[in-house]
Enzyme design. Structure first.
Site, PDB file in Angstrom:
ATOM      1  N   GLU A  71      14.674 108.020  95.876  1.00 19.17           N
ATOM      2  CA  GLU A  71      13.783 107.039  96.156  1.00 19.17           C
ATOM      3  C   GLU A  71      14.015 106.331  97.492  1.00 19.17           C
ATOM      4  O   GLU A  71      12.950 105.895  98.332  1.00 19.17           O
ATOM      5  CB  GLU A  71      13.687 105.564  95.220  1.00 19.17           C
ATOM      6  CG  GLU A  71      12.366 105.785  94.205  1.00 19.17           C
ATOM      7  CD  GLU A  71      12.493 104.492  93.327  1.00 19.17           C
ATOM      8  OE1 GLU A  71      13.204 103.800  93.189  1.00 19.17           O
ATOM      9  OE2 GLU A  71      11.306 104.771  92.795  1.00 19.17           O
ATOM     10  N   LYS A  79       0.380 104.973  91.446  1.00 20.74           N
ATOM     11  CA  LYS A  79       0.018 103.510  90.604  1.00 20.74           C
ATOM     12  C   LYS A  79      -1.545 103.346  90.904  1.00 20.74           C
ATOM     13  O   LYS A  79      -2.480 103.157  90.285  1.00 20.74           O
ATOM     14  CB  LYS A  79       0.900 102.403  91.044  1.00 20.74           C
ATOM     15  CG  LYS A  79       2.154 102.457  90.478  1.00 20.74           C
ATOM     16  CD  LYS A  79       2.857 101.123  90.849  1.00 20.74           C
ATOM     17  CE  LYS A  79       4.349 101.271  90.457  1.00 20.74           C
ATOM     18  NZ  LYS A  79       5.216 100.407  90.809  1.00 20.74           N
ATOM     19  N   HIS A 134      24.228 128.368  82.217  1.00 22.91           N
ATOM     20  CA  HIS A 134      23.302 129.355  81.522  1.00 22.91           C
ATOM     21  C   HIS A 134      22.021 129.228  81.620  1.00 22.91           C
ATOM     22  O   HIS A 134      21.125 129.689  80.803  1.00 22.91           O
ATOM     23  CB  HIS A 134      23.927 129.161  80.053  1.00 22.91           C
ATOM     24  CG  HIS A 134      25.582 129.389  79.912  1.00 22.91           C
ATOM     25  ND1 HIS A 134      25.919 130.631  79.710  1.00 22.91           N
ATOM     26  CD2 HIS A 134      26.638 128.747  80.203  1.00 22.91           C
ATOM     27  CE1 HIS A 134      27.203 130.521  79.495  1.00 22.91           C
ATOM     28  NE2 HIS A 134      27.720 129.421  79.863  1.00 22.91           N
TER      29      HIS A 134
HETATM   30  O1  PA5 Z   1      14.316 100.921  93.010  1.00 22.43           O
HETATM   31  C1  PA5 Z   1      13.206 100.359  92.708  1.00 22.43           C
HETATM   32  O2  PA5 Z   1      12.608  99.615  93.166  1.00 22.43           O
HETATM   33  C2  PA5 Z   1      12.426 101.000  91.576  1.00 22.43           C
HETATM   34  O3  PA5 Z   1      12.882 102.133  91.002  1.00 22.43           O
HETATM   35  C3  PA5 Z   1      12.003 100.117  90.417  1.00 22.43           C
HETATM   36  O4  PA5 Z   1      13.421  99.473  89.816  1.00 22.43           O
HETATM   37  C4  PA5 Z   1      11.237 100.361  89.368  1.00 22.43           C
HETATM   38  O5  PA5 Z   1       9.942 100.716  90.039  1.00 22.43           O
HETATM   39  C5  PA5 Z   1      11.124  99.347  88.385  1.00 22.43           C
HETATM   40  O6  PA5 Z   1      10.158  98.303  88.776  1.00 22.43           O
HETATM   41  P1  PA5 Z   1      10.383  96.688  88.275  1.00 22.43           P
HETATM   42  O7  PA5 Z   1      11.627  96.238  88.026  1.00 22.43           O
HETATM   43  O8  PA5 Z   1       9.609  95.960  89.480  1.00 22.43           O
HETATM   44  O9  PA5 Z   1       9.557  97.000  86.931  1.00 22.43           O
END
Ligand code: PA5
Length: 429
Positions: free
Chosen positions: A284, A419, A305
């Site tokens: 990310e 989203k 494997h």
């Molecule tokens: O690293 C990040 O910001 C994301 O992976 C969030 O943790 C994830 O989208 C969950 O978001 P939230 O805590 O707002 O529900």
């Protein structure tokens, strides 16, 4: 102390190239240290280690002890950075097949209707003594509005209120941002216990806040040692970041040379989720602007494997990061037998971890020979202290490496695209 070994990558670049990349890594490290890089308002994962909040650690421990004492089941409801860190530490430090403390169940990390239906069905099943199960729920969402988490939370809390009546309130714990978001409105309405995710800490950097610490403590893991392991790594790397910079320079160089995939692998199944946490942290953070290595995961020897063939002889665009633990996790030896019909006599009495180590060494050698640069990351042993060190090391590594790419490590603008499309289909106003 975490050991980084880049020997298995050295034949894939020149020393001069590495020196240039190392200089770039030093510059990126200063950007993190002095806080002038992109997204510098998100450096709270460093701040919390500079001045640890012991009072909060103790509050988390007290609440966790109460839950451990009373719960049969503890549900962790969150997705992405809101649950992966906790799951990584819990899996790494819990002994398989040994139950201690409440059963831990994850929810809110996908949209499977069947999973939720089965979960409620399972919660409804009485215990062997006919009593209703004692369930606690920790909903974790920084934004307080993530759909996967919100849907699971609604289903489970409705069930909890119907089962426990007023007592449900003290069984539900919400971890979210200080203010704003739907979750804060629900907390205000219902009076649930609340833990705060600091504003300057992003989701995937939040495992050392109550996001990760409460679930980890409920699992019976010593969060003080975990936390102060991270503090120790922070202090060590502020003084001497050379091993981290060398590693960042190596990964950067390989990325520049066109490698596209980094397989994060380990030979201990307990570490699978830790590879998963690292995958999310890197993925990310670095996958933006047409850049970034795809952080894949592999669990060896199982996956030798399956995808081992592709790693050995497929497209030559793969590097590998192998996570190891120096101290044997078990001294079990291969049992002796009177007969050698299974032809394992040559291994009789040998510690199985040595056999696993031979698989590890053989695999690294074969992959390097096959054109896969291999970087090795070694924990001294698998315990709270080392995992704390590992967590901070990779948080800092991610910051430095992504700055080297010229990107902001702390945002995830692309995640919004799915989203938007999903909400449009669902008709959200
Ligand atoms: O690293 C990040 O910001 C994301 O992976 C969030 O943790 C994830 O989208 C969950 O978001 P939230 O805590 O707002 O529900």
């Amino acid at each position: 102390m975490l050991q980084i070994n880049i020997e298995g990558a050295k034949e894939f670049y020149t020393a001069e190239e590495h020196q240039g990349a190392n200089d770039r890594a030093s510059g990126a490290f200063r950007q993190v240290q002095d806080g002038y890089g992109k997204g510098n308002e998100w450096l709270g994962w460093r701040r919390i280690l500079q001045s640890p909040n012991d009072a909060e650690l103790e509050r988390v421990e007290r609440r966790a002890a109460q839950i451990r004492n009373d719960a049969d089941i503890f549900i962790i409801c969150g997705i992405g950075g809101s649950y992966q860190g906790a799951r990584a530490v819990i899996d790494a430090l819990s002994k398989p097949f040994r139950k201690s403390g409440p059963e831990i169940i994850y929810a809110g990390h996908h949209l499977s209707a069947q999973y939720l239906e089965e979960l409620i069905h399972y919660l409804n099943q009485p215990k062997a003594d006919g009593e209703i199960k004692s369930v606690y729920l920790n909903v974790i969402s920084k934004s307080g509005s993530t759909l996967e988490t919100a849907i699971a939370f609604r289903q489970i809390r409705k069930w909890m209120h119907s089962k426990y009546g007023d007592d449900a309130t003290q069984r539900i714990i919400a971890t979210t941002g200080e203010t704003g978001g739907v979750l804060n409105k629900i907390i205000d309405e219902e009076g649930y216990d609340k833990f705060v995710i600091p504003e300057d800490v992003g989701g995937r950097f939040s495992v050392l806040t109550p996001v990760g610490l409460l679930p980890i403590a409920v699992a019976g893991i010593d969060i003080q040692t975990l936390y102060y392991g991270a503090v120790a790594e922070y202090e060590a790397l502020e003084k001497d970041p050379s091993k981290l910079l060398e590693y960042a320079a190596t990964r950067y160089l390989l990325h520049e040379k066109g490698y596209a995939i980094d397989v994060l692998s380990s030979f201990e199944p307990e570490l699978n989720q830790l590879c998963g946490w690292t995958q999310q942290l890197l993925g990310e953070s670095e996958g933006k602007g047409g850049k970034g290595l795809f952080p894949a995961n592999a669990s060896y020897t199982t996956d030798l494997h399956s995808i081992g063939q592709l790693i050995q002889q497929g497209q030559r665009n793969i590097i590998e990061t192998v996570l190891t633990v120096k101290k044997p996790m078990s001294k079990l030896t291969l049992t002796e037998m009177d007969s050698d019909v299974d032809q394992l006599g040559y291994l009789s009495d040998k510690p199985i971890y040595e056999i696993n180590n031979s698989a590890l060494e053989g695999t690294c050698q074969a992959h390097i020979d096959g054109g896969v640069p291999v970087i090795r990351v070694e924990l001294t042993s698998l315990n709270e202290q080392q995992l704390g060190r590992f967590i901070y090391f990779y948080e800092l590594f991610t910051g430095v490496y992504v700055y080297m790419l010229g990107l902001n490590p702390f945002d995830q603008p692309g995640v919004e695209n799915y989203k938007k499309a999903m909400y449009a289909l669902l008709g959200k106003q």
